[in-house]
Design a protein around this motif. Structure first.
Motif, PDB file in Angstrom:
ATOM      1  N   GLY A 194       0.811  -1.207   0.000  1.00  0.00           N
ATOM      2  CA  GLY A 194       0.000   0.000   0.000  1.00  0.00           C
ATOM      3  C   GLY A 194       0.845   1.258   0.000  1.00  0.00           C
ATOM      4  O   GLY A 194       0.538   2.229  -0.709  1.00  0.00           O
ATOM      5  N   ILE A 195       1.914   1.239   0.755  1.00  0.00           N
ATOM      6  CA  ILE A 195       2.805   2.400   0.816  1.00  0.00           C
ATOM      7  C   ILE A 195       3.429   2.669  -0.551  1.00  0.00           C
ATOM      8  O   ILE A 195       3.581   3.827  -0.956  1.00  0.00           O
ATOM      9  CB  ILE A 195       3.903   2.184   1.878  1.00  0.00           C
ATOM     10  CG1 ILE A 195       3.292   2.148   3.274  1.00  0.00           C
ATOM     11  CG2 ILE A 195       4.960   3.287   1.801  1.00  0.00           C
ATOM     12  CD1 ILE A 195       4.268   1.756   4.365  1.00  0.00           C
ATOM     13  N   THR A 196       3.789   1.606  -1.286  1.00  0.00           N
ATOM     14  CA  THR A 196       4.437   1.809  -2.594  1.00  0.00           C
ATOM     15  C   THR A 196       3.516   2.493  -3.598  1.00  0.00           C
ATOM     16  O   THR A 196       3.984   2.975  -4.635  1.00  0.00           O
ATOM     17  CB  THR A 196       4.912   0.474  -3.196  1.00  0.00           C
ATOM     18  OG1 THR A 196       3.781  -0.342  -3.556  1.00  0.00           O
ATOM     19  CG2 THR A 196       5.818  -0.283  -2.256  1.00  0.00           C
ATOM     20  N   ARG A 197       2.228   2.529  -3.298  1.00  0.00           N
ATOM     21  CA  ARG A 197       1.270   3.141  -4.234  1.00  0.00           C
ATOM     22  C   ARG A 197       0.866   4.553  -3.812  1.00  0.00           C
ATOM     23  O   ARG A 197      -0.041   5.149  -4.400  1.00  0.00           O
ATOM     24  CB  ARG A 197       0.042   2.238  -4.396  1.00  0.00           C
ATOM     25  CG  ARG A 197       0.413   0.899  -5.015  1.00  0.00           C
ATOM     26  CD  ARG A 197      -0.777   0.020  -5.319  1.00  0.00           C
ATOM     27  NE  ARG A 197      -0.340  -1.214  -5.946  1.00  0.00           N
ATOM     28  CZ  ARG A 197      -0.029  -1.361  -7.231  1.00  0.00           C
ATOM     29  NH1 ARG A 197      -0.150  -0.310  -8.050  1.00  0.00           N
ATOM     30  NH2 ARG A 197       0.360  -2.509  -7.709  1.00  0.00           N
ATOM     31  N   LEU A 198       1.541   5.085  -2.802  1.00  0.00           N
ATOM     32  CA  LEU A 198       1.277   6.457  -2.394  1.00  0.00           C
ATOM     33  C   LEU A 198       1.775   7.439  -3.443  1.00  0.00           C
ATOM     34  O   LEU A 198       2.615   7.105  -4.295  1.00  0.00           O
ATOM     35  CB  LEU A 198       1.966   6.750  -1.058  1.00  0.00           C
ATOM     36  CG  LEU A 198       1.458   5.996   0.179  1.00  0.00           C
ATOM     37  CD1 LEU A 198       2.360   6.312   1.373  1.00  0.00           C
ATOM     38  CD2 LEU A 198       0.010   6.337   0.478  1.00  0.00           C
ATOM     39  N   ASP A 199       1.288   8.670  -3.391  1.00  0.00           N
ATOM     40  CA  ASP A 199       1.773   9.700  -4.307  1.00  0.00           C
ATOM     41  C   ASP A 199       3.183  10.121  -3.896  1.00  0.00           C
ATOM     42  O   ASP A 199       3.625   9.831  -2.774  1.00  0.00           O
ATOM     43  CB  ASP A 199       0.828  10.900  -4.289  1.00  0.00           C
ATOM     44  CG  ASP A 199       0.719  11.536  -2.912  1.00  0.00           C
ATOM     45  OD1 ASP A 199       1.637  12.296  -2.538  1.00  0.00           O
ATOM     46  OD2 ASP A 199      -0.253  11.232  -2.195  1.00  0.00           O
ATOM     47  N   PRO A 200       3.915  10.786  -4.777  1.00  0.00           N
ATOM     48  CA  PRO A 200       5.310  11.151  -4.485  1.00  0.00           C
ATOM     49  C   PRO A 200       5.509  11.925  -3.182  1.00  0.00           C
ATOM     50  O   PRO A 200       6.427  11.629  -2.418  1.00  0.00           O
ATOM     51  CB  PRO A 200       5.713  11.999  -5.701  1.00  0.00           C
ATOM     52  CG  PRO A 200       4.841  11.497  -6.807  1.00  0.00           C
ATOM     53  CD  PRO A 200       3.530  11.165  -6.150  1.00  0.00           C
ATOM     54  N   ASP A 201       4.655  12.909  -2.927  1.00  0.00           N
ATOM     55  CA  ASP A 201       4.809  13.704  -1.697  1.00  0.00           C
ATOM     56  C   ASP A 201       4.659  12.830  -0.459  1.00  0.00           C
ATOM     57  O   ASP A 201       5.424  12.953   0.508  1.00  0.00           O
ATOM     58  CB  ASP A 201       3.787  14.838  -1.663  1.00  0.00           C
ATOM     59  CG  ASP A 201       4.083  15.920  -2.685  1.00  0.00           C
ATOM     60  OD1 ASP A 201       5.265  16.073  -3.050  1.00  0.00           O
ATOM     61  OD2 ASP A 201       3.134  16.601  -3.115  1.00  0.00           O
ATOM     62  N   SER A 202       3.667  11.941  -0.481  1.00  0.00           N
ATOM     63  CA  SER A 202       3.428  11.079   0.679  1.00  0.00           C
ATOM     64  C   SER A 202       4.576  10.102   0.880  1.00  0.00           C
ATOM     65  O   SER A 202       4.950   9.801   2.024  1.00  0.00           O
ATOM     66  CB  SER A 202       2.108  10.318   0.504  1.00  0.00           C
ATOM     67  OG  SER A 202       1.008  11.204   0.438  1.00  0.00           O
ATOM     68  N   LEU A 203       5.135   9.616  -0.193  1.00  0.00           N
ATOM     69  CA  LEU A 203       6.272   8.701  -0.086  1.00  0.00           C
ATOM     70  C   LEU A 203       7.464   9.389   0.565  1.00  0.00           C
ATOM     71  O   LEU A 203       8.163   8.806   1.391  1.00  0.00           O
ATOM     72  CB  LEU A 203       6.661   8.179  -1.476  1.00  0.00           C
ATOM     73  CG  LEU A 203       5.823   7.014  -2.012  1.00  0.00           C
ATOM     74  CD1 LEU A 203       6.075   6.823  -3.506  1.00  0.00           C
ATOM     75  CD2 LEU A 203       6.146   5.730  -1.256  1.00  0.00           C
ATOM     76  N   MET A 204       7.686  10.644   0.203  1.00  0.00           N
ATOM     77  CA  MET A 204       8.829  11.367   0.750  1.00  0.00           C
ATOM     78  C   MET A 204       8.610  11.773   2.203  1.00  0.00           C
ATOM     79  O   MET A 204       9.572  11.993   2.933  1.00  0.00           O
ATOM     80  CB  MET A 204       9.115  12.604  -0.116  1.00  0.00           C
ATOM     81  CG  MET A 204       9.610  12.250  -1.518  1.00  0.00           C
ATOM     82  SD  MET A 204       9.895  13.704  -2.560  1.00  0.00           S
ATOM     83  CE  MET A 204      11.206  14.522  -1.658  1.00  0.00           C
ATOM     84  N   GLU A 205       7.350  11.855   2.622  1.00  0.00           N
ATOM     85  CA  GLU A 205       7.059  12.273   3.991  1.00  0.00           C
ATOM     86  C   GLU A 205       6.942  11.106   4.962  1.00  0.00           C
ATOM     87  O   GLU A 205       6.982  11.300   6.186  1.00  0.00           O
ATOM     88  CB  GLU A 205       5.745  13.070   4.009  1.00  0.00           C
ATOM     89  CG  GLU A 205       5.841  14.414   3.310  1.00  0.00           C
ATOM     90  CD  GLU A 205       4.489  15.097   3.168  1.00  0.00           C
ATOM     91  OE1 GLU A 205       3.483  14.505   3.649  1.00  0.00           O
ATOM     92  OE2 GLU A 205       4.440  16.186   2.587  1.00  0.00           O
ATOM     93  N   MET A 206       6.798   9.880   4.462  1.00  0.00           N
ATOM     94  CA  MET A 206       6.609   8.724   5.335  1.00  0.00           C
ATOM     95  C   MET A 206       7.844   8.458   6.180  1.00  0.00           C
ATOM     96  O   MET A 206       8.966   8.821   5.805  1.00  0.00           O
ATOM     97  CB  MET A 206       6.276   7.475   4.513  1.00  0.00           C
ATOM     98  CG  MET A 206       7.440   6.959   3.682  1.00  0.00           C
ATOM     99  SD  MET A 206       7.295   5.230   3.216  1.00  0.00           S
ATOM    100  CE  MET A 206       7.367   4.403   4.793  1.00  0.00           C
ATOM    101  N   ASP A 207       7.642   7.806   7.318  1.00  0.00           N
ATOM    102  CA  ASP A 207       8.758   7.450   8.198  1.00  0.00           C
ATOM    103  C   ASP A 207       9.280   6.083   7.773  1.00  0.00           C
ATOM    104  O   ASP A 207       8.866   5.051   8.301  1.00  0.00           O
ATOM    105  CB  ASP A 207       8.283   7.418   9.653  1.00  0.00           C
ATOM    106  CG  ASP A 207       9.442   7.312  10.637  1.00  0.00           C
ATOM    107  OD1 ASP A 207      10.541   6.884  10.220  1.00  0.00           O
ATOM    108  OD2 ASP A 207       9.241   7.629  11.828  1.00  0.00           O
ATOM    109  N   LEU A 208      10.174   6.079   6.802  1.00  0.00           N
ATOM    110  CA  LEU A 208      10.691   4.829   6.255  1.00  0.00           C
ATOM    111  C   LEU A 208      11.478   4.047   7.298  1.00  0.00           C
ATOM    112  O   LEU A 208      11.381   2.821   7.363  1.00  0.00           O
ATOM    113  CB  LEU A 208      11.576   5.121   5.033  1.00  0.00           C
ATOM    114  CG  LEU A 208      12.193   3.908   4.334  1.00  0.00           C
ATOM    115  CD1 LEU A 208      11.125   2.939   3.854  1.00  0.00           C
ATOM    116  CD2 LEU A 208      13.070   4.368   3.160  1.00  0.00           C
TER     117      LEU A 208
END
Length: 292
Positions: free
Chosen positions: A149-163
């Motif tokens: 599910g995380i891999t399908r987030l938009d670019p901004d959300s991917l960059m903001e997630m706590d990887l």
């Protein structure tokens, strides 16, 4: 002759096809986004965000068939686990960085994040094939679904997630998986007492003589096995996540039931047609092939 993999089940419905690099559907992201320095692995210096001089207009590598010969061995041992095509075709909807230069910087920043997520998907998918880890398969499936599910987030959300936090959560499950598998391997072994050595995470085994060693069920997570002699070693049930196999000789070694081994690490090692591998991996073309 087919090999038996008693501790493995068939791959779950989500096969690994989407976790393998599909360069035809990628915008050459590994050749642009990632930096490298002139060394034994790379013939030149390249900064992050700068296209490699060998990248052609159609996003193909112009020297793909001669990478090792020309000093780009590092390219042959890199694996994006399918993150390239996911970033190119899903996250950015098929818009490449040349046609849409305004998205280039963000695309190059998202790609390494996606690569880490796809690597986690690879390990989680493998964990779900391991019979000894059945007690936590439910938790593993939930982690797999969350990561997808995380891999399908938009670019901004991917960059903001706590990887880092997500990686830590997944790693705790992978560690529990490892403990189940290694415990089973130790129960099954028939070695004489006292012959096996114990290694901890990140063990320094650079250049070590481990020829013919009994490493069944060994914890080799993050081990430095650079140029180690592992010819004929038994690595069934060994945890190899993050192990550094650069120039390690695994000719004739049995890795058929080792866990969390990747294709890229095999490409970094030396082997032959006597090396036994897990069912999802293949022998690299540069390995030695001897006639029977």
């Amino acid at each position: 002759m087919s090999e038996k993999h008693e501790n493995r089940e068939p791959l779950p419905d989500r096969s690994r096809l989407g976790l393998q690099a599909d360069c035809e559907n990628c915008f050459g992201l590994c050749c642009v986004a990632l930096p490298f320095a002139a060394s034994i692995d790379f013939a030149i210096d390249k900064a992050a965000g700068v296209p490699c001089k060998n990248l052609e207009s159609d996003f193909r590598c112009g020297v793909h068939n001669s990478l090792r010969k020309l000093g780009f061995r590092g390219c042959t041992v890199y694996d994006c686990f399918g993150a390239g095509q996911k970033t190119s075709q899903v996250t950015f909807g098929g818009r490449d960085w040349r046609q849409s230069p305004e998205s280039a910087k963000q695309m190059f920043e998202v790609f390494p994040i996606m690569q880490q997520l796809h690597e986690l998907l690879w390990y989680l998918t493998e964990a779900l094939t391991l019979q000894p880890a059945r007690p936590i398969h439910g938790e593993l499936r939930l982690a797999l679904e969350k990561t997808e599910g995380i891999t399908r987030l938009d670019p901004d959300s991917l960059m903001e997630m706590d990887l880092s936090a997500h990686r830590a959560d997944v790693n705790s499950l992978l560690l529990r998986t490892s403990e189940f598998v290694r415990a089973e391997a130790l129960r099954r072994q028939e070695s004489r007492p006292g012959r096996r050595k114990s290694y901890g995470r990140g063990a320094d085994l650079i250049g070590a003589n481990l020829r013919g060693a009994d490493l069944r069920g060994a914890n080799l997570r993050g081990a430095y096995l650079i140029a180690a002699d592992l010819r004929g070693a038994d690595l069934r049930g060994a945890d190899l996540i993050g192990a550094d196999f650069r120039d390690a000789d695994i000719s004739g070694a049995d890795l058929s039931e080792s866990i969390f081994l990747t294709q890229a690490r095999l490409h970094a090692a030396k082997g032959d047609n006597g090396t036994k591998l897990p069912p999802s991996l293949t022998r690299p073309p540069h390995w030695t092939f001897c006639e029977a």
